[in-house]
Design a protein around this motif. Sequence first.
Motif, mmCIF file in Angstrom:
data_model
loop_
_atom_site.group_PDB
_atom_site.id
_atom_site.type_symbol
_atom_site.label_atom_id
_atom_site.label_comp_id
_atom_site.label_asym_id
_atom_site.label_seq_id
_atom_site.Cartn_x
_atom_site.Cartn_y
_atom_site.Cartn_z
ATOM 1 N N CYS A 177 -31.998 1.710 25.475
ATOM 2 C CA CYS A 177 -30.899 1.316 26.153
ATOM 3 C C CYS A 177 -29.702 2.216 25.403
ATOM 4 C CB CYS A 177 -30.700 -0.187 26.431
ATOM 5 S SG CYS A 177 -32.229 -0.962 26.743
ATOM 6 N N PHE A 184 -24.839 -7.145 30.591
ATOM 7 C CA PHE A 184 -24.608 -5.872 30.493
ATOM 8 C C PHE A 184 -24.449 -5.235 31.979
ATOM 9 C CE2 PHE A 184 -26.877 -7.037 26.972
ATOM 10 C CZ PHE A 184 -26.382 -6.174 25.414
ATOM 11 N N LEU A 218 -27.641 -6.599 33.712
ATOM 12 C CA LEU A 218 -28.905 -7.095 32.977
ATOM 13 C C LEU A 218 -28.477 -7.933 31.884
ATOM 14 C CD1 LEU A 218 -31.457 -6.666 31.889
ATOM 15 C CD2 LEU A 218 -30.541 -4.689 30.428
ATOM 16 N N ARG A 229 -24.447 1.231 30.779
ATOM 17 C CA ARG A 229 -25.270 2.042 29.727
ATOM 18 C C ARG A 229 -24.279 2.947 28.870
ATOM 19 N NH1 ARG A 229 -29.312 5.653 32.178
ATOM 20 N NH2 ARG A 229 -27.804 5.549 33.730
ATOM 21 N N LEU A 285 -26.610 0.372 26.244
ATOM 22 C CA LEU A 285 -26.513 -0.891 25.850
ATOM 23 C C LEU A 285 -26.297 -0.814 24.094
ATOM 24 C CD1 LEU A 285 -29.404 -2.430 27.505
ATOM 25 C CD2 LEU A 285 -27.125 -2.019 28.350
ATOM 26 N N ARG A 287 -35.833 -1.437 29.631
ATOM 27 C CA ARG A 287 -35.754 -0.119 30.087
ATOM 28 C C ARG A 287 -35.339 0.266 31.338
ATOM 29 N NH1 ARG A 287 -40.021 4.557 28.437
ATOM 30 N NH2 ARG A 287 -38.716 6.276 29.269
ATOM 31 N N SER A 301 -32.217 -1.590 32.635
ATOM 32 C CA SER A 301 -31.012 -0.782 32.067
ATOM 33 C C SER A 301 -30.860 0.404 32.841
ATOM 34 C CB SER A 301 -31.117 -0.599 30.496
ATOM 35 O OG SER A 301 -32.126 0.298 30.344
#
Length: 155
Positions: A6, A88, A72, A91, A93, A146, A149
Amino acid sequence: MGAACCSGDDSGEKIVNSEVKACEEPESADQDFPGMQAPPAVAATAQAPEGSPPRVEAPARAPQEEAYATRLVIEFLLPDGTKESKAFVRRPLGLDFNKSNPITMKRIQPGTHGEELGVQLGWQVVGVNGEDVATKEFDYTYNRLRLLSTQLPQS
């Protein structure tokens, strides 16, 4: 060996959308079961103009799905034994960790969403979008993080 989940330096996976095609419906959706109303999707196909594709509305999302639609949420176990969730919404992250279970933060990339949200070294991932992953294998949790994200917008 670190995994830069991420943090924006992996290639990600392409998600392919498939199209659901409607099946042929009888002329009257009510003829087989008098007195019963047809479900909304069947009613929509019965009302579509001749020669046009049927209009079918997507089903409403369950409340839990709706809560995670554009974010997320990662639940962390902190070194003091308490838990904290971080949502989140973009991106990268910026979370780096070893490829081991439990997934433990070893570095937070500067200037990323993870740093902005206050994720700290030593925090362990125990939940992903409401799913308990504390006892899951590393690969399962990593792939889940993954995949989810990649659905977030890039900043």
